[in-house]
Scaffold this active site. Structure first.
Site, short mmCIF file in Angstrom:
data_model
loop_
_atom_site.label_atom_id
_atom_site.label_comp_id
_atom_site.label_asym_id
_atom_site.label_seq_id
_atom_site.Cartn_x
_atom_site.Cartn_y
_atom_site.Cartn_z
N ASP A 212 0.84 -1.19 0.00
CA ASP A 212 0.00 0.00 0.00
C ASP A 212 0.87 1.25 0.00
OD1 ASP A 212 -2.70 1.31 0.51
OD2 ASP A 212 -1.59 2.01 2.26
N GLU A 266 13.56 -13.98 0.28
CA GLU A 266 14.05 -15.06 1.15
C GLU A 266 13.18 -16.31 1.00
OE1 GLU A 266 13.93 -13.49 5.08
OE2 GLU A 266 15.33 -11.84 4.65
#
Length: 538
Positions: A212, A266
């Site tokens: 956002d 990751e």
């Protein structure tokens, strides 16, 4: 599987899964209520996963379900790692993830890194004193020379972006509501804390995030005033009177996005998409250069363009020219803060938009209800919930009309709730999911057929996009993959038009109500508001 067991992510594939997926945004509060309180919730969403599977979407983007005082649709977050009780429990969320994954559907959560609620524990500590461990976690500044705000930065919701805090005898900055203080992304501990919240959800099987307000994560460290917008007039909303040169799309914000992407990477097979500000020609840098940023900077060009063939070809061409070579495009036709596109185009052209969205190169995004042609719902003044509408009146900025609950059937409460809906439902009872599922020629069934066609035709998923010249109100283009060539011709007028092309082919699908699949020779006489998808034969 035990309900206490953390859901497993769907396996990563060699190819980015989002290139093949249709992404379906759900505002949980407006999707399905399970307990009669008039607000949608996670158990309600769980009840409707069969519908999502029937429709054929590949991913769900869920607006915030985190603990929040809910002053701004849940985007004022008081705890990034807790489900708000009005939506259910953490176990409910885990069950939704499991059920979606069992159906082969991914789940994307909203990530709100720019600000928190003023009820968040971080802000409670930060505001307590200038010497506490989190004193520098938010944007604090001394008063200006006259004792007022430090500069002229404005809140998007009206008025100054600065709020006085008596405890610290300083101002804090808020891009949105005063109850949404902005975090200080120059602080390493803030970044690490946000990374921890991301890992919390990624470890629970979430397939990615929509970031956002990703372009406003960093503001000018010199606190320089924004210049007035020379094009502003009495029709310009007051929050837009100045050009946000020193608050939006700062170069340093790209470093923040790269950091967020690094955390996401990751984990295998996760998506980072994001809300970006600015014109189309600025969208390319959100993909990244030497370091990756967003996989998909969300592209709202189809919502913003004038709806005619000449303007549409220019809008799409400008977008494809703006994204870097090798970057994957996307097209968005709806959202929780975008006016319903069917209200702009009308129901007949909403069918044309569906065909365009599902055949052009890129990942399609739609908002729950777009698939049945939901329109803006009038909201009486006394029932307005959106702070934007209450604070900046008279500029048609309110977002409640597109956030109205989804109508599942033609009953008074639309099958959404057994109680009083939190916002009024559409008065058009006939426009509902149950009725359109039964009608083989409905917009809903057209979406379902288009989504299925995308899956069957690799050319529509992976093929190159080749523009053709828009003529006589017909927008057309080609998709090509190896020896396969597919033509798309869209009549953007309410009158018959000729789709000019030469050769032989098979009509795979028409948006019209009385033209079925079959052999065809070019050119094609398109009916009013008709689009066709033609697979060329040699």
């Amino acid at each position: 599987m035990s309900t206490n067991e953390t859901p497993k992510p769907l396996p990563a594939s060699d190819e980015a899964w989002w290139r093949n997926a249709v992404v379906y945004e759900i505002a949980a509060i407006s999707f399905q209520d399970s307990n009669g309180d008039g607000q949608g919730d996670l158990p309600g969403l769980l009840q409707r996963i069969d519908y999502l599977n029937w429709l054929g979407v590949g991913a769900v983007w869920l607006t915030p379900i985190y603990r929040s005082p809910n002053r701004d649709f849940g985007y004022d977050i008081a705890d990034f790692c807790a489900v708000d009780p009005r939506f259910g429990t953490q176990e409910d969320f885990d069950e939704v993830v499991r059920a979606l994954h069992d159906s082969g559907i991914r789940i994307i959560l909203d990530l709100v890194p720019n600000h928190t609620s003023d009820e968040h524990a971080w802000f409670t500590e930060s505001r307590a004193s200038r010497s506490n461990p989190k004193a520098d976690w938010y944007l604090w500044a001394e008063a200006g020379p006259n004792g007022g705000p430090p500069n002229n930065w404005l809140s998007r919701f009206g008025g100054s972006g600065w709020e006085w805090c008596e405890e610290r005898r300083q101002f804090y900055y808020h891009s949105f509501l005063p109850s949404q203080p902005d975090l200080n992304w120059r602080n390493r501990e803030v970044r690490e804390a946000m990374a921890s919240t991301m890992r919390f959800w990624l470890d629970r099987g979430v397939d990615g995030f929509r970031v956002d307000a990703s372009a406003v994560l960093i503001k000018d460290d010199l606190l320089r005033d924004n210049p007035p917008d020379p094009e502003a007039d009495d029709k310009t909303p007051p929050p837009q009177a100045n050009m946000p040169v020193f608050t939006d799309d700062r170069p340093e914000a790209m470093d923040c996005i790269e950091y967020i992407r690094g955390v996401l990477d990751e984990y295998d097979g996760r998506l980072l998409c994001g809300e970006v500000q600015g014109k189309t020609d600025r969208i390319g840098h959100f993909y990244g250069n030497s370091k990756p940023r967003l996989n998909l900077p969300l592209n709202f060009a189809l919502l913003d363009t004038e709806w005619n063939a000449i303007s549409l070809q220019a809008t799409i061409d400008a977008y494809f020219n703006a994204i870097p070579k090798g970057a994957w495009p996307d097209f968005v036709i709806g959202g929780h803060d975008k006016h319903r596109v069917a209200s702009k185009l009308g129901q007949a052209q909403a069918r044309i938009l569906a065909m365009l969205l599902m055949t052009i190169r890129g990942t399609p995004f739609l908002f729950a209800g777009d698939e049945i042609g939901s329109e803006q719902v009038p909201i009486p003044a006394e029932q307005v919930r959106d702070p934007f509408e209450r604070l900046v009146k008279g500029f048609d900025l309110g977002r409640d009309p597109e956030r109205a609950p989804l109508r599942w059937d033609d009953t008074e409460a639309g099958g959404f709730t057994t109680g009083e809906p939190w916002l009024p439902l559409s008065g058009d009872r006939a426009r509902n999911i149950e009725a359109q599922q039964r009608d083989g020629k409905s917009l809903l069934n057209l979406y379902r057929e288009l989504i299925a066609l995308r899956r069957r035709e690799p050319c529509l998923l992976h093929g190159e996009y080749r523009p053709r010249r828009a003529q006589n109100d017909v927008f057309s283009f080609e998709r090509s993959l190896g020896e396969t060539e597919i033509l798309v011709g869209l009549n953007l007028s309410g009158e018959p038009r000729l789709f000019e092309w030469q050769g032989n082919g098979l009509i795979l699908l028409s948006s019209g109500l009385d033209r079925g699949p079959g052999k065809v020779d070019g050119p094609i006489h398109l009916k009013p508001n008709e689009g066709v998808i033609v697979k060329v034969t040699r």
